[in-house]
Design an enzyme around this catalytic site. Structure first.
Site, short mmCIF file in Angstrom:
data_model
loop_
_atom_site.label_atom_id
_atom_site.label_comp_id
_atom_site.label_asym_id
_atom_site.label_seq_id
_atom_site.Cartn_x
_atom_site.Cartn_y
_atom_site.Cartn_z
N ASP A 23 38.46 35.63 22.69
CA ASP A 23 38.10 34.90 21.45
C ASP A 23 38.46 34.18 20.53
O ASP A 23 38.66 34.98 19.93
CB ASP A 23 36.52 34.47 22.07
CG ASP A 23 36.01 32.83 21.30
OD1 ASP A 23 36.75 32.25 21.70
OD2 ASP A 23 34.64 33.38 21.09
N ASP A 27 33.59 30.28 20.07
CA ASP A 27 32.35 29.92 21.34
C ASP A 27 31.67 30.72 22.56
O ASP A 27 31.12 30.23 23.65
CB ASP A 27 32.85 28.79 22.26
CG ASP A 27 34.15 28.93 23.13
OD1 ASP A 27 35.09 30.53 23.07
OD2 ASP A 27 34.51 27.97 23.66
N ASP A 31 40.37 32.59 25.27
CA ASP A 31 41.24 31.62 25.14
C ASP A 31 42.72 31.86 25.00
O ASP A 31 42.98 33.38 24.93
CB ASP A 31 40.50 30.55 24.32
CG ASP A 31 40.50 31.26 22.50
OD1 ASP A 31 41.30 32.24 22.31
OD2 ASP A 31 39.30 31.10 22.75
N ASP A 208 47.45 32.05 44.71
CA ASP A 208 46.17 32.98 45.25
C ASP A 208 45.47 32.44 46.67
O ASP A 208 46.75 31.24 47.59
CB ASP A 208 45.10 31.51 45.02
CG ASP A 208 43.50 31.49 45.10
OD1 ASP A 208 42.86 32.70 43.92
OD2 ASP A 208 42.80 31.07 45.63
N GLU A 271 49.03 36.65 47.73
CA GLU A 271 47.72 37.05 47.69
C GLU A 271 47.77 36.67 48.77
O GLU A 271 47.34 36.10 48.68
CB GLU A 271 46.73 36.76 46.50
CG GLU A 271 45.34 37.51 46.94
CD GLU A 271 43.89 37.27 46.40
OE1 GLU A 271 43.22 37.67 45.89
OE2 GLU A 271 43.92 35.76 46.06
N HIS A 343 40.04 40.95 39.11
CA HIS A 343 38.83 39.70 38.39
C HIS A 343 38.27 39.53 39.67
O HIS A 343 36.86 39.48 39.56
CB HIS A 343 39.61 38.86 37.43
CG HIS A 343 40.58 37.75 39.12
ND1 HIS A 343 41.10 38.88 39.83
CD2 HIS A 343 39.44 36.77 39.93
CE1 HIS A 343 41.49 37.25 40.53
NE2 HIS A 343 41.06 36.76 40.36
N ASP A 344 38.64 40.76 40.68
CA ASP A 344 37.71 40.00 42.59
C ASP A 344 37.01 41.46 42.10
O ASP A 344 36.51 41.91 43.75
CB ASP A 344 38.18 39.09 42.91
CG ASP A 344 38.20 38.12 42.79
OD1 ASP A 344 38.55 37.42 42.13
OD2 ASP A 344 40.04 37.86 43.83
O1 TEU Z 1 40.46 35.91 45.48
C1 TEU Z 1 40.82 35.21 47.61
C2 TEU Z 1 39.59 36.37 47.86
O2 TEU Z 1 39.43 36.77 48.81
C3 TEU Z 1 38.10 36.51 47.20
O3 TEU Z 1 36.99 35.59 47.64
C4 TEU Z 1 37.62 37.75 47.56
O4 TEU Z 1 37.50 38.18 49.20
C5 TEU Z 1 36.39 37.82 47.24
O5 TEU Z 1 36.65 37.88 45.31
C6 TEU Z 1 35.93 39.89 47.09
O6 TEU Z 1 34.44 39.96 46.60
C7 TEU Z 1 40.78 34.54 44.60
C8 TEU Z 1 40.98 34.35 43.85
O7 TEU Z 1 41.10 35.65 43.02
C9 TEU Z 1 39.13 34.69 43.24
O8 TEU Z 1 38.93 34.86 42.12
C10 TEU Z 1 38.77 32.94 43.87
O9 TEU Z 1 37.56 32.87 43.86
C11 TEU Z 1 39.23 32.64 45.11
O10 TEU Z 1 40.73 33.36 45.40
C12 TEU Z 1 38.84 31.74 45.19
O11 TEU Z 1 39.88 30.79 45.01
#
Ligand code: TEU
Length: 567
Positions: A23, A27, A31, A208, A271, A343-344
């Site tokens: 950041d 906030d 960013d 995505d 992806e 991030h997922d």
């Molecule tokens: O993620 C694709 C996806 O398949 C995710 O839903 C994944 O299965 C899940 O996060 C695992 O639990 C992409 C992005 O990387 C994710 O951040 C988004 O939320 C999603 O697409 C929708 O855009």
């Protein structure tokens, strides 16, 4: 691929999830100013590409994966001046910028959707998937949805819009309506937008859920129910939208319309949840001109039963079988992406390693060595390079992620025990990956001068970039060496891969060979010491190129990893 291997075969990508990176305005949300401030961290690490998660204007229901304007910068993240500065500063340092392209769906606040929902005869009505209720049923009644598909974020994939009495499709959240790629106007609008970003200087896209853009729709517009999911009234619709009938046609068209003529300098990554190695070979065959590489999900599904909320221990032999099949399947045609987390996904060291104090550093460096020595392009997710771990969540109020929050509500409403649901979330929630990057040992870890949007992990006192930067034995220093090794050695980037010790449940070993040079990689993914002479006799006299523990001897110690050069 030998003579003119594309530049990205020896590259390492670093993913920035801007909200949690740094950041700059107090906030509590990261960013672009923050990214700019930390570029030296990326050059020190030696990475080649920055993949930036979405910074476009968005209501942030899914942290930017719900876009309301494809050609802007959300004021939350900064300005176009800062964006242009980022491109220039990266290029000045010899790095490239890859944008996140989220075009399976938009936000429901995107003007396209606003127009589309305005009436049944709206000009953009067919830019999205609108359907009447199921025949003979009343709109709004449970089961009246046009198909039985379950959304990735719990509940049905259809939302009724009372104004026109029809449902719209959303594979993800209810504010993320799916675009209708059957409509050529939609595709042309997206291609034009992509060209506009390339003209602005970006170097490619991470696309995505791009394998979901083609839906299996009949000529009469019919979409089909999927097999029922046990314990729910909903079905699994994935056969109707994963790698659908026109997916290759759409990606080839995109390539022609957007990338042709300039693709050599770019990086395109699809992806693709659910993609098979056979499909990936088609997607990444250069002769077909679709994408450079795909993100596959097989190895991050090995430690679950059915879905991520029902985790089970990973068996190393399953991981070997999966990685081995991908290495073999893309050996002569196509290319792999390599990742442990993003991030997922939960944090790699907590999920695949051993984040107890005694083994955290060793297991983080062991996992890194294993992954980076495979054939393919490695991805480092922010914080992974210092061994960041899962967050010690204790209650539902601490979560921010739409997927996690919806799951807790749906699972507990269906009668599951809240404590059990929470314990799975502690292990698997996406918020584990989204706590702020730990830059130093100050109270908010150097991330913000304000209140961070997700709490900083309390372990930041010990685990932070500042502490590791000066320490040659740190996780960070090891990542630096691994990245340099790939840059300096053709055999790391391009060598043939052969799996060894297929049936061993604790040691992972393989060779990489090219032009007479052979590397032997051996990684102990356990707390058990193994005498090397018994395990892999050729390892005994081989020259150590890179290890994660000092003083290598005849025993492979817990979580020890070695890269050896065979004579
Ligand atoms: O993620 C694709 C996806 O398949 C995710 O839903 C994944 O299965 C899940 O996060 C695992 O639990 C992409 C992005 O990387 C994710 O951040 C988004 O939320 C999603 O697409 C929708 O855009």
């Amino acid at each position: 691929m030998s003579q003119q291997a594309p530049w990205w075969t020896s590259a390492v990508v670093y993913q920035v999830y801007p909200r949690s990176f740094q950041d700059s305005d107090g906030d509590g949300i990261g960013d672009l100013g923050g990214v700019l401030r930390r570029l030296d961290h990326l050059s020190d690490l030696g990475v080649d590409v920055l993949w930036l998660s979405p910074v476009y204007p968005s209501p942030q229901a899914d942290n930017g994966y719900d876009i309301s304007d494809y050609q802007g910068i959300d004021p939350l993240f900064g300005t176009f001046e800062q964006f242009d500065e980022l491109v220039a500063e990266l290029h000045r340092r010899g790095m490239r910028l890859v944008m996140d392209l989220v075009v399976n769906h938009t936000s429901d606040e995107h003007p396209w959707f606003q127009e589309s929902r305005s009436s049944r005869s709206a000009a953009k009505r067919h830019w999205y998937w609108w359907r009447p209720p199921r025949q003979g049923m009343t709109a709004g009644h449970p089961g009246a949805e046009p198909t039985n598909w379950q959304s990735f974020f719990s509940g049905p994939t259809w939302e009724l819009d009372p104004a026109t009495g029809e449902y719209y499709l959303h594979l993800f959240g209810r504010t993320q309506p799916d675009l209708n790629w059957e409509n050529p106007e939609v595709r042309q609008a997206i291609y034009a937008m992509m060209r506009w970003w390339l003209d602005r200087g970006v170097d490619g896209f991470r696309m995505d859920v791009i394998d979901m853009i083609s839906k299996d729709v009949g000529p009469d517009g019919v979409l089909h129910d999927g097999p029922q999911i046990a314990g729910t009234a909903l079905g699994d619709g994935s056969a109707s939208y994963l790698c659908g009938p026109r997916i290759h046609e759409f990606l080839q068209e995109m390539h022609r319309e957007v990338f042709a003529g300039r693709d050599a300098a770019l990086l395109t990554v699809g992806e693709m949840p659910g993609v098979t190695v056979e499909q990936a070979r088609l997607f990444t065959d250069p002769a077909r001109a679709e994408v450079d590489m795909v993100f596959q999900f097989e190895h991050v599904a090995l430690d679950m039963v059915g879905d991520k909320w029902h985790p089970k221990p990973l068996r190393l032999t399953d991981l070997k079988a999966s990685f081995g099949r991908w290495q073999a399947g893309l050996a002569d045609v196509g290319w792999n992406s390599l990742y442990w987390d993003n991030h997922d996904q939960p944090r790699a060291v907590s999920r695949f390693g051993d984040d107890s104090p005694a083994y955290r550093r060793d297991s983080a460096t062991c996992l890194a060595t294993l992954l980076h020595l495979h054939r393919g392009t490695p991805y480092v997710y922010q914080g992974e390079e210092i061994g960041m771990a899962n967050y010690p969540f204790t209650n539902i109020q601490q979560f921010r992620d739409v997927e996690s929050i919806n799951h807790f509500a749906a699972a507990t409403a269906a009668g599951e025990d809240p404590a059990t649901v929470l314990s799975a979330m502690r292990r698997m929630s996406r918020d584990n990956a989204r706590t702020p990057v730990q830059w130093d040992d100050s109270p908010s870890a150097g991330f913000t001068s304000g209140k961070p949007w997700l709490p900083v992990n309390p372990d930041s006192v010990q685990w932070n970039v500042a502490a590791q930067r000066a320490d040659d034995g740190s996780v960070l220093a090891h990542y630096r060496r691994l990245i340099a090794l790939r840059h300096a050695n053709d055999v790391v980037a391009l060598g043939d891969f052969t799996m060894l010790l297929h049936d061993h449940e604790e040691v992972y070993a393989f060779t990489r060979c090219r032009d007479g040079a052979t590397l032997l990689v051996v990684c102990n993914l356990s707390r058990t010491p193994y005498p090397l002479p018994d395990l892999l006799p050729p390892a005994v006299d081989a020259e150590l190129v890179l290890g994660n523990l000092p003083d290598a001897g005849p025993t492979l110690r817990p979580w020890e990893a070695r890269v050896l050069r065979l004579p």
